[in-house]
Write an enzyme that holds these catalytic residues in place. Structure first.
Site, PDB file in Angstrom:
ATOM      1  N   LYS A  29       0.918  -1.123  -0.093  1.00  0.00           N
ATOM      2  CA  LYS A  29       0.036   0.017   0.095  1.00  0.00           C
ATOM      3  C   LYS A  29       0.936   1.376  -0.071  1.00  0.00           C
ATOM      4  CE  LYS A  29      -4.132  -2.228   1.710  1.00  0.00           C
ATOM      5  NZ  LYS A  29      -5.059  -2.281   2.612  1.00  0.00           N
ATOM      6  N   ILE A  33       1.444   4.252  -2.840  1.00  0.00           N
ATOM      7  CA  ILE A  33       1.310   5.871  -2.567  1.00  0.00           C
ATOM      8  C   ILE A  33       2.453   6.457  -3.295  1.00  0.00           C
ATOM      9  CG2 ILE A  33       1.331   7.614  -1.126  1.00  0.00           C
ATOM     10  CD1 ILE A  33      -0.186   5.633   0.856  1.00  0.00           C
ATOM     11  N   LYS A  62      12.103  -7.909  25.101  1.00  0.00           N
ATOM     12  CA  LYS A  62      11.018  -6.564  25.203  1.00  0.00           C
ATOM     13  C   LYS A  62      10.159  -7.002  26.330  1.00  0.00           C
ATOM     14  CE  LYS A  62       8.976  -2.936  23.030  1.00  0.00           C
ATOM     15  NZ  LYS A  62       8.956  -2.032  21.834  1.00  0.00           N
ATOM     16  N   ASP A  79       4.534  -3.295  18.540  1.00  0.00           N
ATOM     17  CA  ASP A  79       5.511  -3.156  17.156  1.00  0.00           C
ATOM     18  C   ASP A  79       5.820  -4.630  16.711  1.00  0.00           C
ATOM     19  OD1 ASP A  79       7.309  -3.649  19.120  1.00  0.00           O
ATOM     20  OD2 ASP A  79       8.609  -2.613  18.174  1.00  0.00           O
ATOM     21  N   ARG A  84       8.743   1.067   8.437  1.00  0.00           N
ATOM     22  CA  ARG A  84       9.451   2.553   8.528  1.00  0.00           C
ATOM     23  C   ARG A  84       9.206   3.298   7.401  1.00  0.00           C
ATOM     24  NH1 ARG A  84      14.945   1.118  11.046  1.00  0.00           N
ATOM     25  NH2 ARG A  84      13.486   0.754  12.939  1.00  0.00           N
ATOM     26  N   GLU A 146       3.176  -0.710  14.017  1.00  0.00           N
ATOM     27  CA  GLU A 146       3.863   0.524  14.549  1.00  0.00           C
ATOM     28  C   GLU A 146       4.514   1.179  13.307  1.00  0.00           C
ATOM     29  OE1 GLU A 146       6.928   1.917  17.702  1.00  0.00           O
ATOM     30  OE2 GLU A 146       7.984   0.733  16.163  1.00  0.00           O
ATOM     31  N   ALA A 158      19.550   7.149  13.743  1.00  0.00           N
ATOM     32  CA  ALA A 158      19.016   5.826  14.438  1.00  0.00           C
ATOM     33  C   ALA A 158      19.645   4.677  14.271  1.00  0.00           C
ATOM     34  CB  ALA A 158      17.349   6.012  14.121  1.00  0.00           C
ATOM     35  N   THR A 159      19.822   4.135  12.935  1.00  0.00           N
ATOM     36  CA  THR A 159      20.456   2.896  12.645  1.00  0.00           C
ATOM     37  C   THR A 159      22.023   2.782  13.275  1.00  0.00           C
ATOM     38  OG1 THR A 159      19.289   3.241  10.478  1.00  0.00           O
ATOM     39  CG2 THR A 159      21.015   1.658  10.670  1.00  0.00           C
ATOM     40  N   GLU A 161      22.971   4.387  16.115  1.00  0.00           N
ATOM     41  CA  GLU A 161      22.851   4.489  17.414  1.00  0.00           C
ATOM     42  C   GLU A 161      22.294   3.053  17.740  1.00  0.00           C
ATOM     43  OE1 GLU A 161      21.038   5.474  21.452  1.00  0.00           O
ATOM     44  OE2 GLU A 161      20.142   4.315  19.599  1.00  0.00           O
TER      45      GLU A 161
HETATM   46  P1  0O2 Z   1      13.662  -2.453  17.962  1.00  0.00           P
HETATM   47  O1  0O2 Z   1      14.855  -3.443  17.900  1.00  0.00           O
HETATM   48  O2  0O2 Z   1      14.173  -1.502  17.080  1.00  0.00           O
HETATM   49  O3  0O2 Z   1      12.553  -3.088  17.405  1.00  0.00           O
HETATM   50  P2  0O2 Z   1      10.910   1.124  24.664  1.00  0.00           P
HETATM   51  O4  0O2 Z   1      10.743   0.073  23.820  1.00  0.00           O
HETATM   52  O5  0O2 Z   1      10.123   0.786  25.962  1.00  0.00           O
HETATM   53  O6  0O2 Z   1      12.172   2.118  24.636  1.00  0.00           O
HETATM   54  P3  0O2 Z   1       8.135   1.826  23.575  1.00  0.00           P
HETATM   55  O7  0O2 Z   1       7.477   2.276  24.660  1.00  0.00           O
HETATM   56  O8  0O2 Z   1       8.075   0.572  23.094  1.00  0.00           O
HETATM   57  O9  0O2 Z   1       9.586   2.208  23.954  1.00  0.00           O
HETATM   58  O10 0O2 Z   1       8.050   2.792  22.254  1.00  0.00           O
HETATM   59  P4  0O2 Z   1       9.070   3.746  21.701  1.00  0.00           P
HETATM   60  O11 0O2 Z   1       9.882   4.728  22.591  1.00  0.00           O
HETATM   61  O12 0O2 Z   1       8.289   4.628  20.588  1.00  0.00           O
HETATM   62  O13 0O2 Z   1      10.207   2.670  20.706  1.00  0.00           O
HETATM   63  C1  0O2 Z   1       9.477   2.001  19.920  1.00  0.00           C
HETATM   64  C2  0O2 Z   1      10.881   1.864  18.732  1.00  0.00           C
HETATM   65  O14 0O2 Z   1      11.310   3.025  18.518  1.00  0.00           O
HETATM   66  C3  0O2 Z   1      12.021   1.069  19.506  1.00  0.00           C
HETATM   67  O15 0O2 Z   1      11.676  -0.354  19.272  1.00  0.00           O
HETATM   68  C4  0O2 Z   1      13.148   1.711  18.469  1.00  0.00           C
HETATM   69  O16 0O2 Z   1      13.046   0.866  17.060  1.00  0.00           O
HETATM   70  C5  0O2 Z   1      12.886   3.025  18.047  1.00  0.00           C
HETATM   71  N1  0O2 Z   1      13.559   3.875  19.226  1.00  0.00           N
HETATM   72  C6  0O2 Z   1      12.966   4.396  20.446  1.00  0.00           C
HETATM   73  N2  0O2 Z   1      13.967   4.942  21.149  1.00  0.00           N
HETATM   74  C7  0O2 Z   1      15.104   4.693  20.433  1.00  0.00           C
HETATM   75  C8  0O2 Z   1      16.635   5.455  20.501  1.00  0.00           C
HETATM   76  O17 0O2 Z   1      16.891   5.950  21.281  1.00  0.00           O
HETATM   77  N3  0O2 Z   1      17.196   5.035  19.517  1.00  0.00           N
HETATM   78  C9  0O2 Z   1      16.969   4.119  18.510  1.00  0.00           C
HETATM   79  N4  0O2 Z   1      18.088   3.926  17.758  1.00  0.00           N
HETATM   80  N5  0O2 Z   1      15.817   3.610  18.106  1.00  0.00           N
HETATM   81  C10 0O2 Z   1      14.735   4.101  19.193  1.00  0.00           C
HETATM   82  P5  0O2 Z   1      12.335  -1.397  20.290  1.00  0.00           P
HETATM   83  O18 0O2 Z   1      11.562  -2.612  20.462  1.00  0.00           O
HETATM   84  O19 0O2 Z   1      12.837  -0.714  21.358  1.00  0.00           O
HETATM   85  O20 0O2 Z   1      13.836  -1.830  19.311  1.00  0.00           O
END
Ligand code: 0O2
Length: 273
Positions: A29, A33, A62, A79, A84, A146, A158-159, A161
């Site tokens: 989808k 777009i 998680k 998620d 993305r 998500e 982000a990648t 970090e």
């Molecule tokens: P992955 O491995 O990418 O799937 P939390 O996971 O508790 O920190 P929450 O409430 O689940 O946070 O949601 P949030 O904060 O929106 O984060 C969801 C996703 O955003 C993360 O999934 C990461 O992919 C990304 N993200 C959030 N904060 C950061 C950050 O500081 N640095 C980077 N690189 N990515 C971030 P996951 O499951 O944590 O990780």
């Protein structure tokens, strides 16, 4: 592998199946777009889209981190299906959000705006959790997904970090953290600078795309004419096309394309009658 482990893997497959389907469908989808914008000669606010289903190890990690029970997995881990969306400019992010808000097949559950409020780490991105219906062999299943929307610069940061956080198991050394924070500031500046030339870049890209589409249409018309028109006429058309193409004038190329459409339409009408 033991029978028990096999069963467990089968169970994971069953749980994650609808999320895989959601990711596959959402990718189609969002890619449409992009295509629809290009076909209409418009700039696409979406540059690229990627998707993944969360890995089992990442799910277990998680659940443990958030102290949640595996039975609550589908409720608590929002998620499991992740999309993305990458944009060229910060302004495009709002456009993408509007597109998602206006869709009848995606219901927004919540948003997290880490662009207006960057995380302490320097992380910037716009997150939306949506509900999405998938039609499975067992009926309709409503899943959560998500959607992370960010610029190419934000994604780069982000990648990098994320890999460092993985390497240092979440405890990135202070000096590296400080450098990452500096890099985040520099990328914020880069996004601002790119925004200031957005209109010029958008115009250039839209006209490149329009020319690409026009040339593809002309070549496809010429190819089809090979089947019906006589060879001498085709050679003449082809020579004319090269001349107009080399002239580099878009309006002339567009005029040539329209004339060719009329010729092709004439042959089509002939073949029907
Ligand atoms: P992955 O491995 O990418 O799937 P939390 O996971 O508790 O920190 P929450 O409430 O689940 O946070 O949601 P949030 O904060 O929106 O984060 C969801 C996703 O955003 C993360 O999934 C990461 O992919 C990304 N993200 C959030 N904060 C950061 C950050 O500081 N640095 C980077 N690189 N990515 C971030 P996951 O499951 O944590 O990780």
């Amino acid at each position: 592998m033991k029978w028990g482990e096999c069963m467990e893997l089968q169970l994971w497959k069953e749980i994650l199946g609808p999320y895989r389907q959601a990711v596959d469908e959402l990718l189609v989808k969002f890619n449409h777009i992009i295509e629809d914008h290009h076909n209409a000669g418009l700039y696409s606010p979406i540059e690229q889209v990627k998707g993944r289903v969360k890995s089992i190890s990442s799910i277990l990690e998680k659940l443990q981190r958030k102290n949640q029970n595996i039975n609550e997995l589908e409720d608590k881990i929002e998620d499991l299906a992740g999309i993305r969306i990458l944009c060229q400019f910060v302004e495009d992010i709002d456009k993408v959000v509007q597109i998602i808000e206006n869709r009848s097949d995606m219901e927004i559950k919540s948003i997290k705006d880490y662009i207006a409020n960057a995380k302490d780490s320097g992380y910037r991105s716009y997150h939306m959790i949506i509900y999405y219906d998938v039609n499975t062999i067992h009926g309709v299943k409503r899943v959560q997904a998500e959607i992370q929307i960010r610029t190419l610069a934000m994604d780069f940061w982000a990648t990098v970090e994320h890999s460092l956080a993985y390497k240092y198991q979440g405890n990135i050394p202070e000096d590296i953290r400080a450098r990452l924070s500096g890099a985040a500031d520099a990328l914020l500046l880069l996004d601002h600078e790119m925004s200031s030339v957005r209109n010029v870049i958008m115009d250039a890209q839209a006209s490149n795309k329009a020319k690409e589409t026009l040339v593809a249409d002309i070549l496809s018309n010429i190819q089809n004419l090979y089947k019906v028109a006589n060879k001498r006429e085709i050679v003449k058309i082809q020579d004319e096309f090269y001349k107009v193409y080399q002239g580099g004038d878009f309006d002339e190329l567009s005029h040539f394309g329209k004339q060719l459409d009329i010729i092709a339409e004439g042959y089509r009408a002939q073949s029907i009658s």
